[in-house]
Design an enzyme around this catalytic site. Structure first.
Site, PDB file in Angstrom:
ATOM      1  N   ASP A 328       0.833  -1.230   0.051  1.00 25.83           N
ATOM      2  CA  ASP A 328      -0.056  -0.046   0.028  1.00 25.83           C
ATOM      3  C   ASP A 328       0.928   1.104  -0.078  1.00 25.83           C
ATOM      4  O   ASP A 328       2.001   1.101   0.381  1.00 25.83           O
ATOM      5  CB  ASP A 328      -0.870  -0.027   1.129  1.00 25.83           C
ATOM      6  CG  ASP A 328      -1.922   1.016   1.357  1.00 25.83           C
ATOM      7  OD1 ASP A 328      -2.314   1.802   0.199  1.00 25.83           O
ATOM      8  OD2 ASP A 328      -2.681   1.274   2.116  1.00 25.83           O
ATOM      9  N   ASP A 589      -0.867  -4.299   6.569  1.00 23.69           N
ATOM     10  CA  ASP A 589      -0.890  -4.244   8.043  1.00 23.69           C
ATOM     11  C   ASP A 589      -2.641  -4.012   8.184  1.00 23.69           C
ATOM     12  O   ASP A 589      -2.867  -4.032   9.583  1.00 23.69           O
ATOM     13  CB  ASP A 589      -0.221  -3.086   8.489  1.00 23.69           C
ATOM     14  CG  ASP A 589      -0.815  -1.743   8.019  1.00 23.69           C
ATOM     15  OD1 ASP A 589      -1.368  -1.743   6.990  1.00 23.69           O
ATOM     16  OD2 ASP A 589      -0.352  -0.719   8.220  1.00 23.69           O
ATOM     17  N   ASP A 593      -5.718  -7.531   4.521  1.00 24.63           N
ATOM     18  CA  ASP A 593      -4.420  -7.959   3.966  1.00 24.63           C
ATOM     19  C   ASP A 593      -4.106  -9.349   4.174  1.00 24.63           C
ATOM     20  O   ASP A 593      -3.004 -10.003   3.774  1.00 24.63           O
ATOM     21  CB  ASP A 593      -3.323  -7.108   4.507  1.00 24.63           C
ATOM     22  CG  ASP A 593      -3.395  -5.706   3.836  1.00 24.63           C
ATOM     23  OD1 ASP A 593      -3.817  -5.530   2.638  1.00 24.63           O
ATOM     24  OD2 ASP A 593      -3.242  -4.573   4.658  1.00 24.63           O
ATOM     25  N   ASN A 657      38.082 -34.829  -1.591  1.00 24.25           N
ATOM     26  CA  ASN A 657      38.983 -35.630  -0.612  1.00 24.25           C
ATOM     27  C   ASN A 657      38.592 -37.013  -0.475  1.00 24.25           C
ATOM     28  O   ASN A 657      39.166 -37.981  -0.468  1.00 24.25           O
ATOM     29  CB  ASN A 657      39.241 -34.712   0.459  1.00 24.25           C
ATOM     30  CG  ASN A 657      40.187 -33.585   0.371  1.00 24.25           C
ATOM     31  OD1 ASN A 657      40.706 -33.399  -0.649  1.00 24.25           O
ATOM     32  ND2 ASN A 657      40.112 -32.511   1.305  1.00 24.25           N
ATOM     33  N   ASN A 682      37.381 -34.750   9.523  1.00 28.08           N
ATOM     34  CA  ASN A 682      35.777 -34.301   9.171  1.00 28.08           C
ATOM     35  C   ASN A 682      35.569 -33.176  10.091  1.00 28.08           C
ATOM     36  O   ASN A 682      35.218 -32.177  10.015  1.00 28.08           O
ATOM     37  CB  ASN A 682      34.909 -35.360   9.293  1.00 28.08           C
ATOM     38  CG  ASN A 682      33.627 -34.975   8.636  1.00 28.08           C
ATOM     39  OD1 ASN A 682      33.410 -34.229   7.615  1.00 28.08           O
ATOM     40  ND2 ASN A 682      32.528 -35.190   9.532  1.00 28.08           N
ATOM     41  N   ASP A 686      35.423 -28.849   9.962  1.00 29.65           N
ATOM     42  CA  ASP A 686      34.129 -28.283  10.277  1.00 29.65           C
ATOM     43  C   ASP A 686      34.315 -26.956  11.301  1.00 29.65           C
ATOM     44  O   ASP A 686      33.392 -26.120  11.049  1.00 29.65           O
ATOM     45  CB  ASP A 686      33.417 -29.295  11.189  1.00 29.65           C
ATOM     46  CG  ASP A 686      32.560 -30.383  10.672  1.00 29.65           C
ATOM     47  OD1 ASP A 686      32.507 -30.360   9.393  1.00 29.65           O
ATOM     48  OD2 ASP A 686      32.091 -31.476  11.241  1.00 29.65           O
TER      49      ASP A 686
END
Length: 851
Positions: A328, A589, A593, A657, A682, A686
């Site tokens: 609006d 709002d 709506d 890998n 691993n 990480d």
């Protein structure tokens, strides 16, 4: 003892209050607290407890992880208790890492959501107070006004011109009138005019009602429980799910082949099984859920700093990929503070008589809080002490009028204001400035000319009429006829000073702004010129009705402003834009709506919105300002870009890998890495990836909408995974053929190269630019360097011996460093060629490239 009657619409209000052990003045605070503990919170789903143990256990629910733990336990008893213990410790540390990050993310999001909780008005010991909707309990006396969401299944105690939208329950398109009554027990849901149901909302009018059923005991709760309703998946969630399935297929295929080949070569079955499972852990992006949670929560916190509160985290991606924003004009293009300009008679002259009538209507109306009446009341305050309110017909979106019956000197007069066409429709006369009444047909052309002139100036024009009612002290909608048109009330809402610049910023971000307003074409055209959209294409609601759905797909893309739009047309506009291939955001709002907010890819509301709009929204702005929204879009794109970085890492160096290691195990006479070394690799890779949420994002990554594209990710994986594998096999060859490494030295060299390359390459592939031209976030840089240093030092420590690592000669380290430098150089070359090709394809056909 509380008695909840299932057919409460068949119980007289006084009896129902007795059964619920409550009073017309409401419950006491202590009793409400006791009932909340007894009946539970008023939610369809119980709140997710921040249960530390449950969250910790969730880190280990992956079938691959569980199988690995089982195999390690078996190894503990049958093979090598030290290695098995190490594997279990690494799995535990990895799980604790994910738990710590996800717990922090969940707590942060909970605090943000508390800012925009929807509240409802209830009576507690005779005093009206606002409480969170989830705290409503059976026996609460609920006070309802236009725009309020109905918090529970209720019986009406008293009401006035109450209309409720029950589309979610009955499918009925138009609002249903509700009133206190006593109905037979067999009355179907759609016919229960004395009852209010959770999941519906008030369109107009006022009411007091007693809450009978809350949460899952309410009708809406039963429906959702039967259907197991889930929010519609966002495109981002669908992409993540498809990506997970894709990697799972690759992982399972690879693991089965590797295990079978190792058994074929007569290697120990348990060792081969552990090796295969460890590879699966390395291949599977088990941190993906945690990384996504962390990224989205971190993005939500940053967005909150820009006054944007995210209710549904997954909507951040849609927010970032949004390329059309519908809104609006009030509060977005304009200041949002409606002010009274003047009150004019039929000739267009300022009139105190017209203003007094407008003021009386606004001063005494109570059914519909709105900025128009507030503007009238705050303009000036004439003495109305001799006037009394007798009755009222609240505003609704069908009549588009508001009428108040005023008593003065023993006589009653009904004053009505509303949109000009709707007021003229109930008028039979017009009043001249001299006070004479003339036939409405004689002055209608004059009224319409004034309307067009005033509208062309950007003024909002409200019609005003009255009718003398004699002794009548009650009015209904049927009395809105045979009225006398008295004049116009004019309002203005000036454009924001910096709005043209904000619209330009949106345009530069690739977001087209489309205004949807109820104002007439003339007002819309004036406002568009004032905000720097002089050539805006305007489509009216009347024209929209005449356009077929097929033709609308093209028309909505060309149109900048939709004027004179009715509430049910908003959803049609948004759905047409979505069908045309756009990611659509809707900022609203108001009471009408809600359906448009649901229809949009991302529903956006404001903290001051009516309850039903805030409930329907995915994102809530703490300030209704396009500039705030622009900042939010940029943060959304930053969050999406950082999430994709983890995906790129998982599908390049890490994947390369693990793939190389699997291939090497087929021709090496020994395992290239022990299971515990794979898991340590691993775990160490990480750590840098956990800091991705804080990484900096290049400006070109946020300057246009980007959408999830699994095909792009697959291309990225094959391109960069292939480069990783080539250098892996180069490392194998150097270690075996040039350096004649022992199995222990081979594993140590390969471990160091694998971890270091996976960590450092993050700094290269995180940006499209050359890595030295794009500075990473401090946390990512520090974590990466720390992991590389730990990798170099570990083989020379006692801990390295536990993991089967041995110190390497300086010649080994120098050659491995040279391979690393060549690897980084080659990735840069491939990256440049890869993105050049992607950009070339994008120029020839619209791309949905994620990168």
């Amino acid at each position: 003892m509380i008695k909840q009657t299932s057919s409460f619409w068949n119980v007289p209000p006084a009896d129902l209050l007795t059964q619920l052990d409550t009073q017309p003045e409401g419950l006491s605070g202590n009793e409400a607290t006791r009932r909340l503990a007894s009946f539970g919170v008023n939610l369809l789903k119980p709140p997710k407890r921040s249960d530390a143990l449950a969250l910790l256990l969730a880190q280990f629910k992956s079938p691959i992880i569980l199988t690995l733990v089982f195999a390690a336990g078996l190894s503990f008893f049958l093979h090598d208790p030290v290695d098995a213990g190490i594997i279990l410790i690494i799995v535990l540390i990895s799980g604790l890492l994910g738990f710590w990050q996800e717990r922090g993310a969940a707590d942060a999001v909970a605090k943000l959501l508390a800012i925009v909780r929807v509240k409802t008005a209830v009576l507690r010991e005779g005093t009206e107070q606002e409480i969170p909707v989830e705290d409503v309990v059976p026996g609460d006396i609920v006070c309802l006004n236009a725009g309020d969401a109905i918090p529970a299944d209720c019986l009406i105690l008293e009401s006035r011109d109450l209309f409720v939208d029950e589309a979610t329950m009955t499918g009925e398109t138009y609002p249903v009138e509700k009133e206190a009554a006593l109905l037979p027990p067999e009355t179907p849901l759609a016919g229960r005019i004395n009852s209010l149901f959770m999941g519906t909302h008030v369109i107009s009018g006022i009411a007091r009602a007693v809450a009978v059923f809350t949460g899952r005991q309410a009708e809406f709760g039963k429906i959702s429980e039967r259907l197991k309703l889930k929010p519609q998946e966002t495109e981002f969630e669908q992409g993540i799910r498809r990506f997970g399935f894709f990697l799972l297929e690759v992982t399972l295929s690879l693991v089965i082949v590797i295990f079978a080949v190792n058994v074929y070569f007569h290697r120990p079955v348990l060792e081969a099984f552990l090796f295969s499972l460890a590879l699966a852990v390395g291949l599977t992006p088990q941190l993906l859920p945690a990384i996504i949670s962390i990224n989205l929560a971190h993005g939500a916190k940053r967005m909150a700093g820009n006054k944007v509160i995210v209710k549904r985290l997954a909507s951040i991606e849609n927010f970032g990929s949004m390329d059309v924003l519908c809104s609006d004009k009030t509060g977005t293009l304009t200041e949002g503070s409606v002010r009274l300009h003047s009150a004019l008679d039929l000739d267009g002259h300022a009139s105190d008589r017209v203003f007094l009538h407008a003021y009386l209507n606004a001063f005494f109306e109570k059914g519909f809080a709105n900025p128009i009446d507030e503007a009238i009341r705050s303009h000036k305050q004439p003495d109305v002490s001799r006037y009394e309110k007798a009755d009222e017909i609240p505003y609704d979106f069908i009549r588009k009028r508001l009428s108040v019956l005023i008593k003065h000197d023993g006589a009653h007069v009904m004053i009505t204001k509303g949109t000009l066409p709707q007021v003229l429709a109930v008028c039979s006369h017009g009043e001249t400035p001299a006070g004479d009444k003339v036939d409405i047909a004689a002055v209608t052309p004059q009224i319409l000319r004034q309307f067009e002139t005033l509208s062309a100036q950007g003024l909002r024009v409200i019609g005003l009429a009255y009718r003398e009612m004699g002794p009548a002290s009650v009015i209904g909608k049927g009395e809105e006829q045979d009225m006398t048109f008295i004049g116009f009330v004019l309002f203005f809402d000036p454009p924001k000073k910096d709005i043209a610049g904000t619209i330009d910023r949106l345009k530069k971000l690739g977001v087209a702004l489309k205004i949807i307003t109820g104002d007439n074409r003339l007002v819309a055209a004036k406002v568009s010129r004032d905000v720097g959209m002089p050539e805006a294409i305007i489509l009216t609601g009347g024209e929209l009705r005449e356009i077929s759905d097929g033709a609308l797909l093209r028309k909505v893309q060309e149109t900048d402003i939709f004027s004179e739009v009715e509430p049910n047309q908003k959803e049609r506009i948004i759905l047409a834009l979505r069908k045309a291939g756009h990611v659509v955001g809707y900022l609203g709002d108001g009471i009408n709506d809600a359906s448009a907010l649901h229809a949009a890819d991302v529903g956006i509301s404001v903290d001051t919105a009516v309850d039903v709009a805030k409930e329907a929204a995915d994102i809530v702005l703490l300030e209704k300002d396009l500039a705030v929204l622009v900042e939010g879009v940029q943060e959304g794109r930053t969050t999406f870009a950082n999430t994709l970085k983890y995906v790129f890492m998982s599908t390049s160096a890490n994947f390369g890998n693990m793939f190389s290691m699997a291939g090497a195990s087929l021709f090496l006479p020994f395992l290239p890495l022990l299971p515990k070394q794979i898991l340590l690799t691993n775990l160490m890779t990480d750590f840098p990836e956990m800091t991705i949420a804080t990484d900096q994002v290049d400006v070109e990554m946020v300057n246009r909408p980007r959408r999830w594209d699994i095909v792009f990710i697959q291309k990225f994986m094959f391109a960069f995974g292939l480069v990783s594998s080539v250098f892996d096999y180069l490392t194998f060859g150097v270690l075996l053929l040039l350096l004649h490494a022992t199995p222990e030295q081979f594993r140590t060299g390969w471990f160091m190269e694998s971890v270091a390359s996976a960590a450092i390459i993050v700094l290269v592939i995180r940006s499209r630019r050359p890595f030295y031209k794009s500075r990473p976030g401090n946390q990512l840089l520090v974590a990466t360097l720390a992991v590389v240093m730990a990798t170099l030092i570990l083989p020379f420590t006692p801990l390295g011996g536990i993991f089967g690592l041995v110190p390497l000669p300086l010649s080994f380290l120098l050659i491995l460093a040279l391979i690393m430098i060549l690897y980084i150089f080659m990735v840069e070359v491939v990256k440049k060629a890869f993105y050049r090709r992607i950009n070339s394809l994008a120029r020839h056909s619209p791309s949905r490239a994620a990168g």
